[in-house]
Design a protein around this motif. Structure first.
Motif, short mmCIF file in Angstrom:
data_model
loop_
_atom_site.label_atom_id
_atom_site.label_comp_id
_atom_site.label_asym_id
_atom_site.label_seq_id
_atom_site.Cartn_x
_atom_site.Cartn_y
_atom_site.Cartn_z
N GLU A 1 41.32 69.44 16.08
CA GLU A 1 40.63 67.99 15.95
C GLU A 1 40.73 67.33 17.10
O GLU A 1 41.44 66.89 17.33
CB GLU A 1 41.37 66.81 14.19
N GLU A 2 39.27 66.83 17.89
CA GLU A 2 39.37 65.96 19.23
C GLU A 2 40.58 64.71 18.87
O GLU A 2 41.32 63.87 19.65
CB GLU A 2 38.51 65.50 19.16
N ARG A 3 40.06 64.04 17.50
CA ARG A 3 41.16 62.42 17.62
C ARG A 3 42.18 62.90 17.57
O ARG A 3 43.42 62.27 17.74
CB ARG A 3 40.53 62.49 15.42
N VAL A 4 42.62 63.93 17.58
CA VAL A 4 44.80 64.25 17.13
C VAL A 4 44.77 64.77 18.91
O VAL A 4 45.57 64.38 19.67
CB VAL A 4 44.91 65.33 16.33
N SER A 5 44.04 65.05 19.45
CA SER A 5 44.05 65.45 20.68
C SER A 5 43.77 64.63 21.52
O SER A 5 45.00 64.23 23.28
CB SER A 5 43.29 66.82 21.14
N SER A 6 42.89 63.71 21.18
CA SER A 6 42.90 62.75 22.19
C SER A 6 44.18 61.42 22.49
O SER A 6 44.28 61.37 23.46
CB SER A 6 41.25 61.46 21.87
N ALA A 7 44.84 60.96 22.09
CA ALA A 7 46.30 60.69 21.43
C ALA A 7 47.25 60.91 22.32
O ALA A 7 48.41 60.48 22.20
CB ALA A 7 46.56 60.78 20.25
N ALA A 8 47.13 62.81 21.89
CA ALA A 8 48.43 63.96 22.78
C ALA A 8 48.70 63.64 24.12
O ALA A 8 47.58 63.25 24.90
CB ALA A 8 47.28 64.70 22.54
#
Lengths: 428, 222
Positions: free
Chosen positions: B203-210
């Protein structure tokens, strides 16, 4: 702490699958109930059989030779010398002689206090045998010493324990008189007798002496058919009535152990005496019947325990198959494979212990119900036991242990399957 | 905190060996939130199993929280998981028979070595439930919680032992957007507090927070 956690998980698992837990507990309960019921029944029957056929498998009755040249010539006699030789045989712990009284004895009146149990006008001919007091020492208390009174008081007697039961259940109903009062302690009862009197016409002695006999105790070691008095009393009466010493009618040997009996019997035969093995044979038959009965019933209970183990194995295996993800999680959270095994085994242990306790109670209740039913169904007969069951303290504990043990055995394979679950693949 | 070098892992499909990881190198420092992305079946979960000390059938070297995994026996690996590693899974993986509070306490109860008094453990569990916003749900069993609540209980369980390493496998996969965002915020917060957080996700929403995003493709990280 870890064990408490594993216990909490196990209890939680059981609570979350109440149906399976109930099936497991029921299976364990059936095994435990069967063990309590069947082993209790086997022990009860054994106890009843031993009371019905009291026999000591260490006893060997030695009689004079039935026919022997020595006997015709005066040899082979069962006298004090022979008794001493028998006592010296290897494995013989004691040698107790018996001598039949050659003088008739009759009782014209009942014991005091038991008048209602005596048919009016009856005179009872009493066979009397003299015995070594040591033979019944374990059964006779101090209240009435079992020793020849030397003509100075009532003659102490010992009766067969079985005689009272047979009188109560068979003789009294036949005579149409009441049985012995319930709770009667017969020791100390006295009865008048006539020494030298016979109920057979022309067979009484010229001299009839009034005497009294007093019950000193009850024993399984005296014959059912006779009143036992001290050997010295028989010798004294023989002297009084000028009877020739007839020798011993029987010498009872007490073997140190049952295993010594065959060698003793063989040695006795080599000495030329006859061996009456009926007592020992009875003891062996009763022992065999009791062992087979108890063993078969216990085997049946163990079989039911094994079936319970199979049921629990299937149930736990199904539970593990359903909970594979949860089991993997436990490993992820720090449980070892051993602890995973422990959870499954704990589940089986908990449910089977609860079932075992319940089953032991159910088995006991069924026994009580069985006793009630039999009491109503069976007629009164000699030696009818008050209960057909015996429940020693170890039996419920053994039942719970059987239930728990069989459940643990059944849960071993599912526990191993749980430990083989791969957490890495199961949780991804 | 996490150091993997040349990690390989393959599985047998009948007689055929299927390589999944083909030499993965990975470093995640304390205080770092790293996302590993990749398609379905790319080996993301397999990698998580290896660095989480759940899988021993790998090649290469893995060091987690200062421990070289290959040198540890089963009990030591179990101890490492209970003391130093927290897990969060896509499907929550709560014990259904235990209430939320006891689910959170479970790693502490399973922990080896010095025993923490139950009252203290319970107090800590209540505190972490408060932190994830579920103070009032401690007595509820998982079946009575929503998906987002279950995942927050799972996170509370993962952080109870203040782990040095937090491993999450598709933690927002079953959550709606708002709940997923709350979970991501929690991970970022834990990383700021010093934990090494490794999240595998698609999921992009997770990776964007990393802080860093690594892509697992053909068994290698890039």
């Amino acid at each position: 702490m870890r064990w408490r956690a594993l216990l909490a998980v196990a209890i939680g698992n059981l609570r979350s699958t109440p149906g399976a837990a109930l099936v497991d507990a029921t299976a364990a309960a059936v095994g435990a109930a069967a063990l309590v019921l069947f082993v209790g029944l086997g022990l009860g029957i054994g106890d009843a059989a031993r009371r019905m056929f009291p026999a000591d498998d260490r006893l060997v009755d030695v009689g004079p030779p039935a026919v022997s040249l020595g006997g015709l010539l005066g040899g082979g006699r069962l006298d004090e010398g022979a008794r001493a030789r028998l006592a010296a045989l290897p494995g013989v712990a004691a040698a107790w002689p018996r001598m039949n009284l050659q003088v008739p004895v009759a009782a014209p009146e009942p014991p005091r206090g038991l008048e209602s149990a005596w048919p009016p006008g009856m005179t009872l001919q009493i066979p009397v045998v003299g015995i070594d007091p040591d033979m019944v020492a374990r059964d006779v208390g101090r209240r009435v010493p079992f020793a020849d009174p030397q003509g100075g008081g009532p003659i102490p007697i010992v009766l067969s324990r079985r005689l009272l039961e047979i009188y109560d259940k068979t003789i009294a109903p036949t005579w149409g008189v009441p049985g012995l009062p319930p709770g009667l302690d017969p020791v100390g009862l006295e009865m008048p007798v006539d020494l030298g009197r016979s109920i057979v016409p022309g067979r009484s002695e010229a001299r009839v002496v009034a005497a009294r006999i007093r019950l000193a105790g009850l024993s399984d070691r005296v014959p059912l058919y006779a009143v036992a008095v001290p050997l010295d009393t028989v010798r004294r009466l023989h002297a009084l009535y000028r009877r020739r010493d007839p020798g011993y009618g029987l010498v009872t040997l007490l073997a140190a152990t049952p295993a010594d009996v065959p060698a003793i019997a063989a040695a006795v035969r080599r000495m030329g005496f006859s061996v009456d093995e009926s007592v020992r044979a009875t003891a062996e038959r009763v022992g065999t019947v009791v062992t087979i009965t108890t063993g078969a019933l216990a085997g049946l209970a163990v079989l039911l325990g094994a079936l319970a183990a199979l049921a629990i194995a299937r149930s736990r295996a199904a539970s593990v198959a359903v909970r594979w993800r949860e089991i993997a999680l436990l490993q992820a959270l720090g449980a070892t494979t051993g602890e995973v095994r422990a959870v499954v085994l704990l589940e089986a242990l908990l449910v089977s212990s609860a079932g075992g306790v319940a089953g032991a109670g159910v088995g006991r209740a069924l026994a009580v119900a069985g006793d009630l039913a039999w009491k109503r169904a069976l007629p009164d007969f000699p030696f009818r036991p008050d209960t057909f069951f015996q429940f020693p303290a170890w039996l419920p504990a053994a039942a719970v242990a059987l239930a728990a043990g069989s459940a643990l055995l059944g849960a071993l394979a599912p526990a191993q399957a749980a430990a083989r679950i791969d957490p890495a693949r199961s949780l991804s | 905190m996490i150091s993997a070098a040349g990690v390989t892992r393959s599985f047998l499909d009948g007689d055929r060996e299927i390589p999944v990881l083909r030499g993965v190198d990975l470093e995640v420092a304390a205080g770092e939130l790293v996302a590993v992305v990749g398609g379905s079946g790319s080996g993301k979960s397999t990698l998580l199993g290896v660095v989480g000390a759940l899988d021993q059938g790998y090649g290469g070297e893995v060091v987690v929280a200062g421990e070289r995994l290959r040198s540890l026996g089963p009990a030591a690996r179990a101890a490492l998981r209970s003391r130093r590693i927290g897990f969060v899974f896509q499907s929550f993986n709560l014990v259904p028979s235990l209430p939320a509070l006891e689910n959170v306490m479970l790693p502490g109860l399973l922990r080896r070595g010095a025993r923490e008094p139950r009252a203290a453990l319970r107090a800590r569990a209540v505190a972490v439930l408060e932190r994830v916003g579920l103070a009032s749900k401690g007595s509820a069993r998982p079946a009575r919680l929503s998906g987002g609540e279950r995942q927050r209980v799972a996170i509370a369980r993962a952080i109870l032992a203040r782990p040095a390493v937090l491993l999450a496998d598709e933690p927002t996969g079953h959550l709606d957007a708002a709940t997923g965002a709350e979970v991501i915020r929690l991970f970022a917060e834990l990383a700021r507090e010093g934990a090494a957080v490794l999240v595998v996700t698609h999921e992009e929403r997770v990776s964007s927070a990393a802080g860093r995003v690594l892509t697992l493709r053909d068994g290698r990280l890039g």
